[in-house]
Design a protein around this motif. Structure first.
Motif, PDB file in Angstrom:
ATOM      1  N   ALA A 202       0.823  -1.210   0.000  1.00  0.00           N
ATOM      2  CA  ALA A 202       0.000   0.000   0.000  1.00  0.00           C
ATOM      3  C   ALA A 202       0.856   1.259   0.000  1.00  0.00           C
ATOM      4  O   ALA A 202       0.553   2.227  -0.717  1.00  0.00           O
ATOM      5  CB  ALA A 202      -0.940  -0.008   1.209  1.00  0.00           C
ATOM      6  N   VAL A 203       1.924   1.273   0.783  1.00  0.00           N
ATOM      7  CA  VAL A 203       2.804   2.440   0.816  1.00  0.00           C
ATOM      8  C   VAL A 203       3.488   2.626  -0.539  1.00  0.00           C
ATOM      9  O   VAL A 203       3.537   3.742  -1.085  1.00  0.00           O
ATOM     10  CB  VAL A 203       3.845   2.307   1.940  1.00  0.00           C
ATOM     11  N   GLY A 204       3.987   1.538  -1.111  1.00  0.00           N
ATOM     12  CA  GLY A 204       4.665   1.641  -2.396  1.00  0.00           C
ATOM     13  C   GLY A 204       3.750   2.113  -3.522  1.00  0.00           C
ATOM     14  O   GLY A 204       4.114   2.998  -4.307  1.00  0.00           O
ATOM     15  N   VAL A 205       2.538   1.556  -3.586  1.00  0.00           N
ATOM     16  CA  VAL A 205       1.595   1.952  -4.631  1.00  0.00           C
ATOM     17  C   VAL A 205       1.154   3.399  -4.427  1.00  0.00           C
ATOM     18  O   VAL A 205       1.015   4.161  -5.402  1.00  0.00           O
ATOM     19  CB  VAL A 205       0.385   0.998  -4.649  1.00  0.00           C
ATOM     20  N   SER A 206       0.924   3.811  -3.182  1.00  0.00           N
ATOM     21  CA  SER A 206       0.481   5.177  -2.906  1.00  0.00           C
ATOM     22  C   SER A 206       1.522   6.190  -3.355  1.00  0.00           C
ATOM     23  O   SER A 206       1.187   7.227  -3.960  1.00  0.00           O
ATOM     24  CB  SER A 206       0.192   5.348  -1.413  1.00  0.00           C
ATOM     25  N   VAL A 207       2.782   5.918  -3.070  1.00  0.00           N
ATOM     26  CA  VAL A 207       3.848   6.831  -3.484  1.00  0.00           C
ATOM     27  C   VAL A 207       3.917   6.903  -5.002  1.00  0.00           C
ATOM     28  O   VAL A 207       4.065   7.989  -5.585  1.00  0.00           O
ATOM     29  CB  VAL A 207       5.199   6.384  -2.887  1.00  0.00           C
ATOM     30  N   GLY A 208       3.805   5.740  -5.673  1.00  0.00           N
ATOM     31  CA  GLY A 208       3.850   5.740  -7.135  1.00  0.00           C
ATOM     32  C   GLY A 208       2.679   6.492  -7.757  1.00  0.00           C
ATOM     33  O   GLY A 208       2.877   7.312  -8.670  1.00  0.00           O
ATOM     34  N   VAL A 209       1.463   6.237  -7.267  1.00  0.00           N
ATOM     35  CA  VAL A 209       0.289   6.939  -7.804  1.00  0.00           C
ATOM     36  C   VAL A 209       0.359   8.419  -7.489  1.00  0.00           C
ATOM     37  O   VAL A 209       0.014   9.278  -8.320  1.00  0.00           O
ATOM     38  CB  VAL A 209      -1.007   6.307  -7.249  1.00  0.00           C
ATOM     39  N   GLY A 210       0.814   8.763  -6.281  1.00  0.00           N
ATOM     40  CA  GLY A 210       0.942  10.163  -5.908  1.00  0.00           C
ATOM     41  C   GLY A 210       1.924  10.903  -6.785  1.00  0.00           C
ATOM     42  O   GLY A 210       1.692  12.063  -7.168  1.00  0.00           O
ATOM     43  N   ALA A 211       3.022  10.243  -7.146  1.00  0.00           N
ATOM     44  CA  ALA A 211       4.013  10.895  -8.001  1.00  0.00           C
ATOM     45  C   ALA A 211       3.462  11.143  -9.405  1.00  0.00           C
ATOM     46  O   ALA A 211       3.837  12.131 -10.055  1.00  0.00           O
ATOM     47  CB  ALA A 211       5.266  10.009  -8.084  1.00  0.00           C
ATOM     48  N   VAL A 212       2.561  10.283  -9.869  1.00  0.00           N
ATOM     49  CA  VAL A 212       2.016  10.433 -11.222  1.00  0.00           C
ATOM     50  C   VAL A 212       0.827  11.371 -11.253  1.00  0.00           C
ATOM     51  O   VAL A 212       0.705  12.246 -12.117  1.00  0.00           O
ATOM     52  CB  VAL A 212       1.629   9.052 -11.789  1.00  0.00           C
ATOM     53  N   VAL A 213      -0.109  11.223 -10.285  1.00  0.00           N
ATOM     54  CA  VAL A 213      -1.383  11.944 -10.326  1.00  0.00           C
ATOM     55  C   VAL A 213      -1.332  13.252  -9.555  1.00  0.00           C
ATOM     56  O   VAL A 213      -1.949  14.245  -9.974  1.00  0.00           O
ATOM     57  CB  VAL A 213      -2.514  11.038  -9.771  1.00  0.00           C
ATOM     58  N   LEU A 214      -0.613  13.312  -8.444  1.00  0.00           N
ATOM     59  CA  LEU A 214      -0.679  14.462  -7.556  1.00  0.00           C
ATOM     60  C   LEU A 214       0.507  15.395  -7.683  1.00  0.00           C
ATOM     61  O   LEU A 214       0.541  16.430  -7.002  1.00  0.00           O
ATOM     62  CB  LEU A 214      -0.770  13.990  -6.089  1.00  0.00           C
ATOM     63  N   SER A 215       1.488  15.050  -8.489  1.00  0.00           N
ATOM     64  CA  SER A 215       2.678  15.909  -8.591  1.00  0.00           C
ATOM     65  C   SER A 215       2.394  17.142  -9.452  1.00  0.00           C
ATOM     66  O   SER A 215       1.491  17.155 -10.271  1.00  0.00           O
ATOM     67  CB  SER A 215       3.829  15.106  -9.207  1.00  0.00           C
TER      68      SER A 215
END
Length: 365
Positions: free
Chosen positions: A352-365
């Protein structure tokens, strides 16, 4: 008995199979085969034997609370104890309605839904059943407290554990109520709603596929449910409801007590010192989500209040919380067994932590 139940002896169990049979000692003339243990002979019970006294115990506790309300009121005058009580009650108030909803739905699945339904509703191949079960969480407005007994009933009804576990993780985070609450809590960040739904769905499917690859049948120990056998559907339904409320509710209380204790013991200034460090802030909110054990219908408002943290860190809080927290680990240990919970929860946390960081870097950056 179905075909999987008659599998040859020696076949290695995989993560998507549960063997409900009991091996009989091999004889000298024929190979051993899995058989169902015959029912024990009927014995006449003494009056009142085996009776569940949980209602009477609850009534006695309520009477004692009324009689000793003044001494108890003085005892909780301490501010720290008041904080503990407030957190404990809030966790219980948030969780109990959805726990009851999940228990009722679990009983419906266990008693009224035939096994043949799941064979038709889900793809035969377990790898394809995982994403279908994950997406099914969209139509069920519940939280993690209700998804645990539902997943247990799905496994009992013949659903592959990988699909049931994917539903267990996805349903609390991607159902309409949770997504609507997230949109209300973050009116200026609509992308966070999509990020939460997408990240949670990915985590659920990854964990389902990991179970197919690495899971072991012996890790899941569902409680034996004789109360569902040889009864009318109405009696079996209420027996299942009563059993799951007492069983899952007890672990919910333990988890709520642990969450309240953590809230009192962890100083708030620690959060402020971690907010300015990107990596530590993500890990801090991930751990905080586990410790706070907030219901998924309410966690978005808590995340919105942590405005000193980045959106990616708060996304991690929203993804981890409904999948791994203290009360959820306690309930999983009670429903599936401790060997399962102590393996499944840490792995889910890392994914969950790994996926959240990856999605955050793509969608929220």
């Amino acid at each position: 008995m179905t075909a999987p139940d008659r599998a040859p002896v020696g076949r290695a169990p995989t993560g998507d199979e549960i063997d409900w049979t009991i091996d009989v000692a091999p004889s000298t003339t024929a190979p051993a085969r899995p058989t169902i243990e015959p029912a024990a002979p009927h014995r006449r019970r003494r009056p009142g034997a085996g009776r569940d006294h949980s209602v009477e115990v609850l009534a006695v506790l309520m009477i004692l609370l009324v009689l000793f309300r003044e001494p108890l009121g003085n005892a909780i005058a301490d501010p720290r104890l008041q904080t503990w009580t407030t957190v404990f009650v809030s966790v219980m108030v948030q969780a109990v309605p959805f726990l009851v909803f999940g228990v009722v739905l679990s009983a419906v699945i266990a008693v009224f839904v035939p096994r043949s339904f799941w064979a038709k509703a889900l793809p035969r191949h377990p790898a394809l059943a995982v994403p279908v079960a994950s997406c099914a969480g969209v139509v069920l407005p519940g939280c993690e407290c209700g998804s645990v007994p539902i997943a247990g009933s799905l496994i009992r009804r013949g659903v592959t554990p990988a699909a049931a576990l994917a539903f267990l993780l996805a349903a609390p985070a991607i159902n309409p109520i949770v997504l609507a609450a997230t949109a209300v809590a973050f009116p200026n960040n609509p992308e966070l709603v999509a990020a939460r739904a997408g990240a949670s769905l990915v985590v659920a499917m990854v964990m389902g596929w990991l179970w197919l690859r690495l899971g072991r049948t012996e890790w899941i120990k569902l409680p034996y449910r004789p109360d569902l056998d040889d009864q009318s559907k109405g009696r079996a339904f209420w027996a299942a409801v009563r059993h799951d409320v007492v069983h899952a509710g007890g672990f919910l209380v333990l988890g709520a007590m642990a969450a309240a204790s953590i809230n009192v013991l962890v100083p708030e200034r620690w959060l402020q010192s971690l907010a300015d460090q990107p990596v530590l802030s993500v890990l801090a909110l991930a751990v905080l989500a586990v410790l706070l054990s907030i219901c998924s219908e309410a966690d978005a408002f808590v995340a919105a209040s942590l405005s000193q943290f980045s959106l990616t860190a708060r996304l991690t809080f929203l993804v981890v919380g409904p999948m791994v927290d203290l009360k959820l680990i306690s309930m999983q240990a009670g429903v599936f067994g401790r060997r399962f919970a102590f393996r499944f929860a840490p792995t889910t946390f890392v994914v969950a932590v790994g996926v959240s960081v990856g999605v955050g870097a793509v969608v929220l950056s």
